[in-house]
Design an enzyme around this catalytic site. Structure first.
Site, PDB file in Angstrom:
ATOM      1  CG  ASP A   5     101.642   1.609  48.434  1.00 52.54           C
ATOM      2  OD1 ASP A   5     100.658   2.380  48.467  1.00 52.54           O
ATOM      3  OD2 ASP A   5     101.771   0.668  49.225  1.00 52.54           O
ATOM      4  N   GLY A  38      96.294   6.935  54.565  1.00 54.46           N
ATOM      5  CA  GLY A  38      94.837   6.841  54.667  1.00 54.46           C
ATOM      6  C   GLY A  38      94.186   7.696  55.730  1.00 54.46           C
ATOM      7  CB  CYS A  69      98.937   3.998  46.543  1.00 52.98           C
ATOM      8  SG  CYS A  69      98.293   4.718  48.067  1.00 52.98           S
ATOM      9  CG  ASN A  70      92.984   1.492  45.831  1.00 49.44           C
ATOM     10  OD1 ASN A  70      92.054   1.300  45.078  1.00 49.44           O
ATOM     11  ND2 ASN A  70      93.886   0.556  46.092  1.00 49.44           N
ATOM     12  CB  THR A  71      95.164   6.437  49.779  1.00 50.93           C
ATOM     13  OG1 THR A  71      94.644   5.282  50.443  1.00 50.93           O
ATOM     14  CG2 THR A  71      94.851   7.674  50.589  1.00 50.93           C
ATOM     15  CB  CYS A 183      93.772  -0.437  50.722  1.00 47.25           C
ATOM     16  SG  CYS A 183      95.412  -0.172  51.471  1.00 47.25           S
ATOM     17  CB  THR A 184      97.877  -1.669  46.778  1.00 49.28           C
ATOM     18  OG1 THR A 184      98.506  -0.579  47.467  1.00 49.28           O
ATOM     19  CG2 THR A 184      97.212  -1.160  45.512  1.00 49.28           C
ATOM     20  CG  HIS A 185      99.252  -1.664  52.505  1.00 49.77           C
ATOM     21  ND1 HIS A 185      99.352  -0.511  51.774  1.00 49.77           N
ATOM     22  CD2 HIS A 185     100.383  -1.731  53.261  1.00 49.77           C
ATOM     23  CE1 HIS A 185     100.488   0.103  52.073  1.00 49.77           C
ATOM     24  NE2 HIS A 185     101.140  -0.618  52.967  1.00 49.77           N
TER      25      HIS A 185
HETATM   26  N1  DGL Z   1      98.326   1.154  49.871  1.00 53.64           N
HETATM   27  C1  DGL Z   1      97.534   2.309  50.030  1.00 53.64           C
HETATM   28  C2  DGL Z   1      96.232   2.236  49.265  1.00 53.64           C
HETATM   29  O1  DGL Z   1      96.125   1.506  48.313  1.00 53.64           O
HETATM   30  C3  DGL Z   1      97.356   3.071  51.299  1.00 53.64           C
HETATM   31  C4  DGL Z   1      97.834   2.700  52.619  1.00 53.64           C
HETATM   32  C5  DGL Z   1      98.024   3.919  53.496  1.00 53.64           C
HETATM   33  O2  DGL Z   1      99.073   4.540  53.347  1.00 53.64           O
HETATM   34  O3  DGL Z   1      97.127   4.225  54.298  1.00 53.64           O
HETATM   35  O4  DGL Z   1      95.294   2.935  49.567  1.00 53.64           O
END
Ligand code: DGL
Length: 254
Positions: A5, A38, A69-71, A183-185
């Site tokens: 991530d 992002g 990480c989705n992004t 977003c995994t955060h």
């Molecule tokens: N955790 C990330 C996601 O799932 C992105 C966070 C980032 O770096 O902006 O998209």
């Protein structure tokens, strides 16, 4: 297995995967030197992700890489699969299950600006959410807020409430009842989201589905029980602040 991530968000995936498969050896790569992903241009991000993961593959020789990480997944998964032969499991917005479980057929997809603006995400909506009204909410700040929270620097309620407010839509007597955490955060902030939501909704965290996918893939392979604890690598080389270090110890990192 590598779990990747841009920061600590992928730990929400790691904890589910590691609970499902405690017999695997985990290397968690946090590309915090490149955080946040992002808000960055796509071509720069693809090159960065392909390089960082390429280096990690060369060093750790994993059997499987989870892009937690989705992004990174919606932007770079196709390129990663072109460049490397190791299997990848990505994380993409859980639009299909959200739409299936929504009663009001009004859902929100809350992700980074990069994730919600990508064609990949729009294609998921066309394919799986035809029966739903979907609002796409790109948050410029929530991933950073989640990083701060886990580092022991909690952010004011009003700042979080402002980021999630556009998810809550009410027209024609139909309210948003399901929010996809794209977003995994964000699952790191679920308790705060629940407390600040103008009305109760279901918050969809993709981590259990990813753990099931990893488990299915690993079933095809023999894994020897391993004693080694998981390892976390920050690409910045930093040492985590005390509250984050404590959270990492709680997750079993050495
Ligand atoms: N955790 C990330 C996601 O799932 C992105 C966070 C980032 O770096 O902006 O998209």
């Amino acid at each position: 297995m590598l779990i990747f991530d841009s920061g600590v968000g992928g730990l929400t995936v790691f904890r589910e995967v590691a609970a499902a498969r405690p017999d695997a050896r985990y290397i968690y790569i946090a590309d915090d030197a490149g955080f946040p992903y992002g808000n960055q241009p796509e071509d720069k991000l693809i090159a960065r992700i392909v390089n960082v993961i390429g280096d990690a593959i060369a060093e750790h020789r994993p059997d499987l890489v989870v892009i937690a990480c989705n992004t990174a997944s919606v932007i770079a998964l196709a390129e990663l699969r072109k460049c490397y032969t190791v299997p990848f499991v990505g994380t993409v917005p859980a639009i299909k299950p959200a739409c299936a479980q929504s009663q009001s057929k009004r859902i929100a997809v809350l992700g980074t600006q990069a994730t919600v603006s990508r064609e990949y995400t729009r294609a998921l909506i066309r394919e799986f959410a035809a029966s739903c009204d979907v609002v796409l909410v790109g948050s410029p700040r929530l991933a950073t807020i989640a990083e701060l929270e886990l580092s022991g620097l909690p952010v004011a309620d009003a700042d979080i409430a402002a980021e999630i407010a556009p998810c809550f839509v009410e027209t024609d007597n139909r309210r948003t009842d399901t929010v996809v955490l794209a977003c995994t955060h964000y699952p790191l902030l679920t308790a705060r989201f629940r407390a600040l939501a103008p009305w109760p909704v279901a918050w969809i965290d993709p981590a259990p589905a990813i753990a099931r996918r990893v488990n299915d893939l690993l079933h095809e392979w023999k894994t020897a029980a391993l004693e080694a604890p998981p390892l976390i690598v920050f690409t910045s080389g930093r040492s985590p602040p005390a509250p984050l270090a404590a959270a990492l110890r709680g997750l079993g990192f050495s």
